[in-house]
Design an enzyme around this catalytic site. Structure first.
Site, short mmCIF file in Angstrom:
data_model
loop_
_atom_site.label_atom_id
_atom_site.label_comp_id
_atom_site.label_asym_id
_atom_site.label_seq_id
_atom_site.Cartn_x
_atom_site.Cartn_y
_atom_site.Cartn_z
N ASN A 275 0.85 -1.19 0.00
CA ASN A 275 0.00 0.00 0.00
C ASN A 275 0.89 1.24 0.00
OD1 ASN A 275 -2.80 -0.79 0.19
ND2 ASN A 275 -2.30 -1.66 2.19
N ASP B 296 -4.89 -6.08 2.55
CA ASP B 296 -6.00 -6.98 2.89
C ASP B 296 -5.75 -8.40 2.40
OD1 ASP B 296 -7.57 -5.13 4.26
OD2 ASP B 296 -8.28 -4.25 2.38
N LYS C 195 13.14 -15.93 -7.96
CA LYS C 195 12.55 -14.92 -8.83
C LYS C 195 11.77 -15.58 -9.97
CE LYS C 195 13.87 -10.97 -11.61
NZ LYS C 195 14.96 -10.23 -12.21
N PRO D 136 -5.13 -11.69 8.04
CA PRO D 136 -5.89 -11.48 9.28
C PRO D 136 -6.09 -9.99 9.53
CG PRO D 136 -3.63 -12.14 9.77
CD PRO D 136 -3.79 -12.25 8.29
N ASP D 137 -7.20 -9.64 10.13
CA ASP D 137 -7.44 -8.23 10.49
C ASP D 137 -6.90 -8.02 11.91
OD1 ASP D 137 -8.62 -5.79 11.45
OD2 ASP D 137 -9.96 -5.88 9.71
N PHE E 258 -8.22 3.42 12.15
CA PHE E 258 -8.14 4.46 11.12
C PHE E 258 -8.89 3.95 9.90
CE2 PHE E 258 -5.25 8.18 11.57
CZ PHE E 258 -4.93 8.02 12.91
N LYS F 260 -16.04 -3.26 13.95
CA LYS F 260 -14.92 -3.75 14.77
C LYS F 260 -15.11 -3.42 16.25
CE LYS F 260 -11.77 -3.58 10.86
NZ LYS F 260 -10.45 -3.33 10.31
O1 PMT Z 1 1.19 6.68 6.21
P1 PMT Z 1 0.65 7.96 5.64
O2 PMT Z 1 1.17 8.25 4.25
O3 PMT Z 1 0.83 9.12 6.58
O4 PMT Z 1 -0.94 7.76 5.46
C1 PMT Z 1 -1.75 7.59 6.57
C2 PMT Z 1 -2.92 6.65 6.28
C3 PMT Z 1 -3.79 7.23 5.18
C4 PMT Z 1 -2.40 5.27 5.85
C5 PMT Z 1 -3.70 6.50 7.64
O5 PMT Z 1 -4.15 7.77 8.01
C6 PMT Z 1 -4.89 5.57 7.51
O6 PMT Z 1 -5.99 5.98 7.17
N1 PMT Z 1 -4.70 4.25 7.82
C7 PMT Z 1 -5.73 3.22 7.68
C8 PMT Z 1 -5.82 2.78 6.26
C9 PMT Z 1 -7.09 1.97 5.98
O7 PMT Z 1 -7.94 2.36 5.29
O8 PMT Z 1 -7.21 0.91 6.62
P2 PMT Z 1 -8.41 -0.16 6.40
O9 PMT Z 1 -9.69 0.50 6.07
O10 PMT Z 1 -7.91 -1.17 5.47
O11 PMT Z 1 -8.51 -0.74 7.83
C10 PMT Z 1 -9.26 -0.16 8.88
C11 PMT Z 1 -8.50 -0.31 10.16
O12 PMT Z 1 -8.18 -1.67 10.41
C12 PMT Z 1 -7.18 0.43 10.19
O13 PMT Z 1 -7.03 0.90 11.50
C13 PMT Z 1 -6.16 -0.66 9.88
O14 PMT Z 1 -4.89 -0.37 10.45
C14 PMT Z 1 -6.79 -1.88 10.51
N2 PMT Z 1 -6.47 -3.14 9.80
C15 PMT Z 1 -6.89 -3.33 8.53
C16 PMT Z 1 -6.63 -4.51 7.88
C17 PMT Z 1 -5.89 -5.50 8.55
N3 PMT Z 1 -5.60 -6.65 7.97
N4 PMT Z 1 -5.45 -5.28 9.80
C18 PMT Z 1 -5.73 -4.11 10.43
O15 PMT Z 1 -5.31 -3.91 11.58
#
Ligand code: PMT
Length: 407
Positions: A221, A290, A300, A316-317, A334, A352
């Site tokens: 990402n 994800d 390679k 896993p989340d 986030f 969550k």
């Molecule tokens: O790093 P920067 O360039 O400063 O950018 C910051 C950011 C945009 C990455 C940050 O502000 C942000 O938004 N992070 C979350 C990104 C996101 O959309 O995550 P998500 O929607 O896939 O997941 C939701 C939440 O679950 C997040 O808190 C994530 O950390 C957590 N998660 C998600 C998937 C996973 N497998 N494990 C997790 O813990």
């Protein structure tokens, strides 16, 4: 001169309006004290400069007067204030004294309790915190006499900032270089930041994860880690013990933060659970992939004209697993969305079962130094104006501390 805009924003209310005496002793780094005076002034600090006689030989009081807007003092100058006691009057009502540069000679005088000029007398007659930023040749710094004196200062509760290792004015390289003005500003900020998270252990995830396809290719990402690292720094400034589990980024680890590196989502999850004991607050800032390839090739993958089919399996989340623990820490998620931020972010928070989630739109949040965020919690949505991530991090910490106090 450096652009201190981001530090100024970060400082916000923490240094603005403070009254600080900046002591300047004799050393070539005195020229940096001029830059420091200007930086502190731009942050809204009322700076009063006091030079030793040797300090005034390197940069004149007039320079500091022009930069600070206040009269600069040197030597003793008894009788020049209305009450004739600047060594007492100047030191009253001040929030801190910072001596930068602090020469080996000045440190020795301070350690011995000398009061033979205005600056040393002010230090002796103070009732506020005293910081010293040593600057000297590496052999002077490593000399047993200096080591003893520095240990004495620390035992007396004086805060020693630096020095750092680097190229010195004498042409040698080693420890003894004064911290840069920006670093000194950050140290003062940290000191004056309210310790809202004192006694708390905070764990954060930050940055992207990298899911290997083969030894040279992978899925990731585009997260820079800036938001997560800014938040880790803000938690440390707020007095928390901070563990940062970081994906691959190129940022320096903030002061006071223990960083554990992880590459893939699986590694990140392992590191998170390995360090989970005693965690009070878990903040998931990482942009975790994800999905990962079902298999990662050992060698390679060779190019051919044929199409390649990649099987992806869900990761896993991590956040959901932490939030589902029998006694979970206070969990903050986030969400970076490309549209309908309110609906998607709030849905993620509820799915969550998080007490708090920070939402940001993709165009704003990824990669840059600034962001526009909305905080979601049980009391509703709390939008914050576009601002540097360092500033927003502090606002997030304040909200976490507020919700923790009512838990
Ligand atoms: O790093 P920067 O360039 O400063 O950018 C910051 C950011 C945009 C990455 C940050 O502000 C942000 O938004 N992070 C979350 C990104 C996101 O959309 O995550 P998500 O929607 O896939 O997941 C939701 C939440 O679950 C997040 O808190 C994530 O950390 C957590 N998660 C998600 C998937 C996973 N497998 N494990 C997790 O813990």
């Amino acid at each position: 001169m450096s652009d201190y805009t981001h530090v100024i924003d970060e400082l916000g209310q923490n240094l603005r309006g403070r009254r600080i005496v900046l002591g300047v002793s004799g050393g070539i780094a005195a020229y940096k004290a001029a830059e420091l005076t200007r930086a502190l002034g731009r942050m809204g600090v009322d700076v009063h400069v006091v030079l030793t006689e040797a300090g005034a030989r390197f940069v004149t009081p007039l320079t500091f007067q022009a930069l600070s807007g206040n009269r600069a003092w040197s030597g003793f100058q008894d009788g020049e204030m209305e009450d004739g006691m600047p060594h007492i009057t100047l030191g009253r009502g001040i929030d801190a004294i910072l001596v930068a540069p602090a020469s080996a000679n000045f440190i020795a005088r301070l350690a011995a309790g000398f009061a033979n000029d205005l600056l040393s007398t002010l230090c002796l007659a103070r009732d506020c915190p005293l910081f010293v930023a040593p600057a000297m040749n590496r052999q002077m710094w490593e000399n047993p006499a200096t080591r003893r004196n520095v240990a004495l200062l620390q035992a007396d509760g004086i805060i020693v900032l630096g020095p750092c290792v680097g190229e010195q004015a004498c042409g040698e390289t080693g420890p003894g270089r004064m911290l840069e003005p920006e670093a000194l500003c950050k140290e003062l900020t940290a000191f004056f930041t309210p310790k809202l998270l004192a006694g708390r252990k905070v764990m954060l995830t930050a940055g992207p994860t990298f899911e290997a396809i083969d030894p040279v290719r992978g899925i990731t990402n585009s997260s820079s880690g800036k938001m997560g690292y800014a938040l880790a720094a803000a938690c440390a400034r707020a007095g928390a013990e901070v563990v940062l589990v970081s994906g691959p980024v190129t940022l320096p680890v903030p002061a006071g933060v223990r960083c554990i590196n992880a590459t893939s989502a699986l590694q990140m999850r392992d590191e998170v659970f390995a360090a989970m004991t005693g965690v009070d607050v878990f903040i998931a800032v990482a942009a975790v992939a994800d999905y990962r390839p079902a298999e990662s090739a050992v060698h390679k993958i060779k190019k051919s004209g044929a199409a390649i089919h990649l099987e992806l399996v869900p990761n896993p989340d991590i956040l959901a697993e932490v939030a589902a623990l029998p006694e979970p820490p206070f969990c903050v998620g986030f969400a970076a969305e490309s549209q309908e931020l309110d609906a998607y972010a709030e849905a993620k928070r509820r799915a969550k079962r998080l007490p708090m989630l920070v939402g940001n739109l993709l165009g704003d949040g990824l990669g840059g130094d600034e962001n526009t965020i909305v905080i979601y919690d049980e009391e509703g949505r709390h939008p914050l104006p576009r601002a540097p991530k360092t500033y927003l991090a502090q606002r997030i910490v304040e909200r976490i501390a507020c919700l923790l106090s009512t838990k």
